[in-house]
Design an enzyme around this catalytic site. Structure first.
Site, mmCIF file in Angstrom:
data_model
loop_
_atom_site.group_PDB
_atom_site.id
_atom_site.type_symbol
_atom_site.label_atom_id
_atom_site.label_comp_id
_atom_site.label_asym_id
_atom_site.label_seq_id
_atom_site.Cartn_x
_atom_site.Cartn_y
_atom_site.Cartn_z
ATOM 1 N N ASN A 188 0.856 -0.973 0.137
ATOM 2 C CA ASN A 188 0.161 -0.163 -0.356
ATOM 3 C C ASN A 188 1.506 1.081 -0.626
ATOM 4 O O ASN A 188 0.751 2.469 -0.363
ATOM 5 C CB ASN A 188 -0.956 0.252 1.131
ATOM 6 C CG ASN A 188 -1.759 1.190 1.285
ATOM 7 O OD1 ASN A 188 -2.185 1.874 1.253
ATOM 8 N ND2 ASN A 188 -0.694 2.189 2.286
ATOM 9 N N PHE B 62 4.307 13.980 -5.548
ATOM 10 C CA PHE B 62 4.364 14.558 -5.108
ATOM 11 C C PHE B 62 2.776 15.559 -5.411
ATOM 12 O O PHE B 62 2.219 15.579 -6.162
ATOM 13 C CB PHE B 62 5.296 15.883 -6.605
ATOM 14 C CG PHE B 62 6.630 14.729 -6.613
ATOM 15 C CD1 PHE B 62 7.839 16.337 -5.307
ATOM 16 C CD2 PHE B 62 6.942 13.948 -6.774
ATOM 17 C CE1 PHE B 62 9.001 15.014 -5.078
ATOM 18 C CE2 PHE B 62 8.775 13.852 -6.582
ATOM 19 C CZ PHE B 62 9.613 14.260 -5.510
ATOM 20 N N LYS B 63 2.786 16.861 -4.484
ATOM 21 C CA LYS B 63 1.796 17.860 -3.974
ATOM 22 C C LYS B 63 1.427 18.398 -4.990
ATOM 23 O O LYS B 63 2.620 18.838 -6.237
ATOM 24 C CB LYS B 63 1.419 18.503 -3.326
ATOM 25 C CG LYS B 63 1.378 17.954 -1.783
ATOM 26 C CD LYS B 63 0.120 17.338 -1.941
ATOM 27 C CE LYS B 63 0.072 16.930 -0.071
ATOM 28 N NZ LYS B 63 -0.985 15.654 0.446
ATOM 29 N N GLN C 125 11.536 15.099 -10.078
ATOM 30 C CA GLN C 125 10.126 14.181 -9.303
ATOM 31 C C GLN C 125 9.772 12.918 -10.325
ATOM 32 O O GLN C 125 9.894 11.987 -9.465
ATOM 33 C CB GLN C 125 8.760 15.463 -9.825
ATOM 34 C CG GLN C 125 8.622 15.996 -8.979
ATOM 35 C CD GLN C 125 7.161 16.693 -9.412
ATOM 36 O OE1 GLN C 125 5.830 15.561 -9.641
ATOM 37 N NE2 GLN C 125 6.540 17.320 -8.021
ATOM 38 N N TYR D 212 3.388 10.388 -11.487
ATOM 39 C CA TYR D 212 2.398 8.977 -11.348
ATOM 40 C C TYR D 212 1.909 7.986 -11.990
ATOM 41 O O TYR D 212 1.929 7.013 -11.457
ATOM 42 C CB TYR D 212 2.181 9.698 -9.754
ATOM 43 C CG TYR D 212 0.411 9.228 -8.696
ATOM 44 C CD1 TYR D 212 1.651 8.429 -7.542
ATOM 45 C CD2 TYR D 212 0.185 9.318 -9.595
ATOM 46 C CE1 TYR D 212 0.154 7.764 -6.889
ATOM 47 C CE2 TYR D 212 -1.310 8.414 -8.190
ATOM 48 C CZ TYR D 212 -0.987 8.037 -7.043
ATOM 49 O OH TYR D 212 -1.915 7.375 -5.778
ATOM 50 N N GLY D 213 1.337 7.912 -12.431
ATOM 51 C CA GLY D 213 0.930 7.475 -13.076
ATOM 52 C C GLY D 213 1.634 6.401 -14.267
ATOM 53 O O GLY D 213 0.630 5.057 -14.700
ATOM 54 N N LYS E 219 2.178 4.139 -11.375
ATOM 55 C CA LYS E 219 1.607 3.002 -10.700
ATOM 56 C C LYS E 219 1.196 2.089 -12.134
ATOM 57 O O LYS E 219 0.753 1.141 -11.862
ATOM 58 C CB LYS E 219 0.393 3.827 -10.138
ATOM 59 C CG LYS E 219 0.755 4.728 -9.461
ATOM 60 C CD LYS E 219 0.724 3.961 -8.167
ATOM 61 C CE LYS E 219 0.086 4.557 -7.043
ATOM 62 N NZ LYS E 219 0.816 2.956 -5.361
ATOM 63 N N THR F 118 -8.267 11.647 2.161
ATOM 64 C CA THR F 118 -5.933 11.207 3.006
ATOM 65 C C THR F 118 -5.576 12.296 3.001
ATOM 66 O O THR F 118 -5.832 13.371 1.482
ATOM 67 C CB THR F 118 -5.550 9.955 2.519
ATOM 68 O OG1 THR F 118 -4.550 10.424 1.460
ATOM 69 C CG2 THR F 118 -6.619 8.515 2.276
HETATM 70 N N1 LIG Z 1 -5.816 8.869 -1.906
HETATM 71 C C1 LIG Z 1 -6.144 8.407 -2.643
HETATM 72 O O1 LIG Z 1 -7.295 9.447 -3.746
HETATM 73 C C2 LIG Z 1 -5.583 7.484 -3.705
HETATM 74 C C3 LIG Z 1 -6.031 7.235 -4.792
HETATM 75 C C4 LIG Z 1 -5.645 6.024 -5.971
HETATM 76 C C5 LIG Z 1 -4.419 5.287 -5.308
HETATM 77 N N2 LIG Z 1 -3.597 5.408 -3.670
HETATM 78 C C6 LIG Z 1 -2.984 5.034 -3.783
HETATM 79 O O2 LIG Z 1 -2.956 4.522 -2.271
HETATM 80 C C7 LIG Z 1 -2.114 3.870 -0.875
HETATM 81 C C8 LIG Z 1 -2.324 4.758 0.496
HETATM 82 O O3 LIG Z 1 -2.361 6.300 -0.083
HETATM 83 P P1 LIG Z 1 -2.961 7.113 1.307
HETATM 84 O O4 LIG Z 1 -3.536 7.840 0.248
HETATM 85 O O5 LIG Z 1 -3.169 6.546 2.036
HETATM 86 O O6 LIG Z 1 -1.511 7.505 1.281
HETATM 87 P P2 LIG Z 1 -0.827 8.767 2.314
HETATM 88 O O7 LIG Z 1 -2.261 8.982 3.493
HETATM 89 O O8 LIG Z 1 -0.246 9.928 2.199
HETATM 90 O O9 LIG Z 1 0.082 7.218 2.783
HETATM 91 C C9 LIG Z 1 0.533 6.822 2.734
HETATM 92 C C10 LIG Z 1 1.670 6.061 3.367
HETATM 93 O O10 LIG Z 1 2.869 5.724 2.446
HETATM 94 C C11 LIG Z 1 3.778 5.286 3.505
HETATM 95 N N3 LIG Z 1 5.297 5.703 2.045
HETATM 96 C C12 LIG Z 1 5.041 6.830 1.288
HETATM 97 N N4 LIG Z 1 6.029 7.135 1.367
HETATM 98 C C13 LIG Z 1 6.420 5.686 1.796
HETATM 99 C C14 LIG Z 1 7.929 5.645 2.054
HETATM 100 N N5 LIG Z 1 8.926 5.653 0.960
HETATM 101 N N6 LIG Z 1 8.552 4.219 2.889
HETATM 102 C C15 LIG Z 1 7.439 3.909 3.488
HETATM 103 N N7 LIG Z 1 6.720 4.004 3.681
HETATM 104 C C16 LIG Z 1 6.348 5.059 2.950
HETATM 105 C C17 LIG Z 1 3.112 6.500 4.179
HETATM 106 O O11 LIG Z 1 4.012 6.666 5.258
HETATM 107 P P3 LIG Z 1 4.264 7.978 6.052
HETATM 108 O O12 LIG Z 1 3.103 8.008 7.148
HETATM 109 O O13 LIG Z 1 6.135 7.613 6.696
HETATM 110 O O14 LIG Z 1 4.633 9.795 5.399
HETATM 111 C C18 LIG Z 1 1.804 6.187 5.167
HETATM 112 O O15 LIG Z 1 1.576 5.517 5.433
HETATM 113 C C19 LIG Z 1 -0.508 4.601 -1.962
HETATM 114 O O16 LIG Z 1 -0.128 3.384 -3.091
HETATM 115 C C20 LIG Z 1 -1.778 5.846 -3.021
HETATM 116 O O17 LIG Z 1 -0.752 5.549 -4.370
HETATM 117 C C21 LIG Z 1 -4.090 6.877 -2.808
#
Ligand SMILES: NC(=O)c1ccc[n+]([C@@H]2O[C@H](COP(=O)([O-])OP(=O)(O)OC[C@H]3O[C@@H](n4cnc5c(N)ncnc54)[C@H](OP(=O)(O)O)[C@@H]3O)[C@@H](O)[C@H]2O)c1
Length: 277
Positions: free
Chosen positions: A96, A101-102, A112, A200-201, A204, A236
């Site tokens: 997961n 990047f924002k 990036q 990012y695209g 994934k 999130t």
């Molecule tokens: N939110 C969305 O709308 C969305 C949509 C499609 C896909 N996703 C995917 O869903 C997954 C979870 O995203 P989220 O929205 O829950 O994001 P989030 O709230 O930013 O959480 C991301 C998690 O990944 C961890 N992480 C990031 N980089 C890391 C690294 N290099 N090593 C270890 N841990 C790392 C973060 O840890 P830290 O606390 O240490 O930063 C955090 O626990 C991601 O793969 C994201 O790409 C999200």
């Protein structure tokens, strides 16, 4: 000293917050696991998440955490060693952890590219390859990769689409395609070469392609089910809470392939069912 525990073990990366936290909670509540391991880089947030999850789960489910920095191969190696020593196996791995990047980040697009690919794609591939020997020792073993609808094939030219979706694609060829994207970004030629315009695209998209490569490899070995998903646009930190779906609902898209009976393999789940790449 290596020991193999008897109950099933679920490992969820990036589970100290966001979607990963709810994946860990829902796996713990599924009655299918005795151990839920949070793989996190931030130890303080991991400890808080362990305490919060343990309080919501039955006593027979033990929650713990281990250090993991995705994209750091030494951290992957140490993590795999710790899983071997602590459990002797992994039954379910949910990849997961992910990074974006924002939109407001001032880092140039070219700069990036590599960190995004290193964490989301190369990190996920290297970690998974190191854990697969332990996953093969699991009961009803599964891998679920949290990808994204941002990884749609349609962002590529028809020629690149056919390369990424080829049933003959190998992991080495996939890694080479991703390297070619990185070179094109550094040259500023990615759009002309049919790659689209999202680091990012592509990271994934490559995770989805890797899921299909592994699924083909393990279909021949007959055991591990390997799928991927998009959680949906969730509220999130990654989206600055602008998503439309609660992370607990988004988590279900990973939990379904991790827990359903007779799972498929090599599929992309979205909106709580198998979708189209
Ligand atoms: N939110 C969305 O709308 C969305 C949509 C499609 C896909 N996703 C995917 O869903 C997954 C979870 O995203 P989220 O929205 O829950 O994001 P989030 O709230 O930013 O959480 C991301 C998690 O990944 C961890 N992480 C990031 N980089 C890391 C690294 N290099 N090593 C270890 N841990 C790392 C973060 O840890 P830290 O606390 O240490 O930063 C955090 O626990 C991601 O793969 C994201 O790409 C999200």
């Amino acid at each position: 000293m290596m020991s193999t525990v008897s109950g099933r073990v679920a490992v969820v990366t990036g589970s100290n917050k966001g979607i990963g936290y709810f994946i860990a909670l829902q796996l713990g509540l599924s009655n299918l696991f005795e151990h839920v391991l949070l793989a996190c880089r931030d130890e303080s947030r991991a400890a808080d998440a362990v305490a919060s999850l343990q309080a919501q789960l039955p006593n027979k489910v033990k929650v713990s955490s281990a250090s993991l920095t995705l994209g750091n191969t030494e951290s992957h190696r140490a993590f795999a060693k710790q899983m071997e020593e602590s459990f002797g196996k992994v039954d379910v791995l949910v990849n997961n952890a992910g990074f974006a990047f924002k939109g407001s980040d001032s880092t140039p697009f070219k700069e990036q590219c590599t960190p995004t690919l290193d964490i989301n794609f190369r990190g996920t591939v290297d970690l998974t390859n190191r854990l697969l020997p332990l996953i093969e020792k699991g009961t009803d073993p599964r891998v679920v990769n949290v990808a994204s609808m941002a990884g749609r094939l349609a962002q590529l030219s028809p020629e690149l689409q056919s390369k990424f979706s080829s049933n003959d694609l190998t992991m080495a060829e996939l890694e080479s395609l991703v390297d070619q994207f990185e070179t094109a970004v550094h040259d500023g030629t990615q759009k002309d070469k049919g790659w689209g315009s999202s680091n990012y695209g592509i990271s994934k998209l490559a995770v989805i392609a890797a899921t299909k490569v592994w699924a083909r490899e393990y279909a021949n070995k007959g055991t591990v089910s390997i799928n991927c998903c998009c959680p949906g646009y969730c509220k999130t930190d990654m989206t600055s809470a602008k998503g439309v779906r609660d992370p607990a609902d988004g988590a279900k898209n990973a939990v379904i392939p991790a827990t359903m009976e007779n799972p498929p393999t090599g599929q992309f789940f979205e909106n709580f069912k198998v979708g189209q790449w």
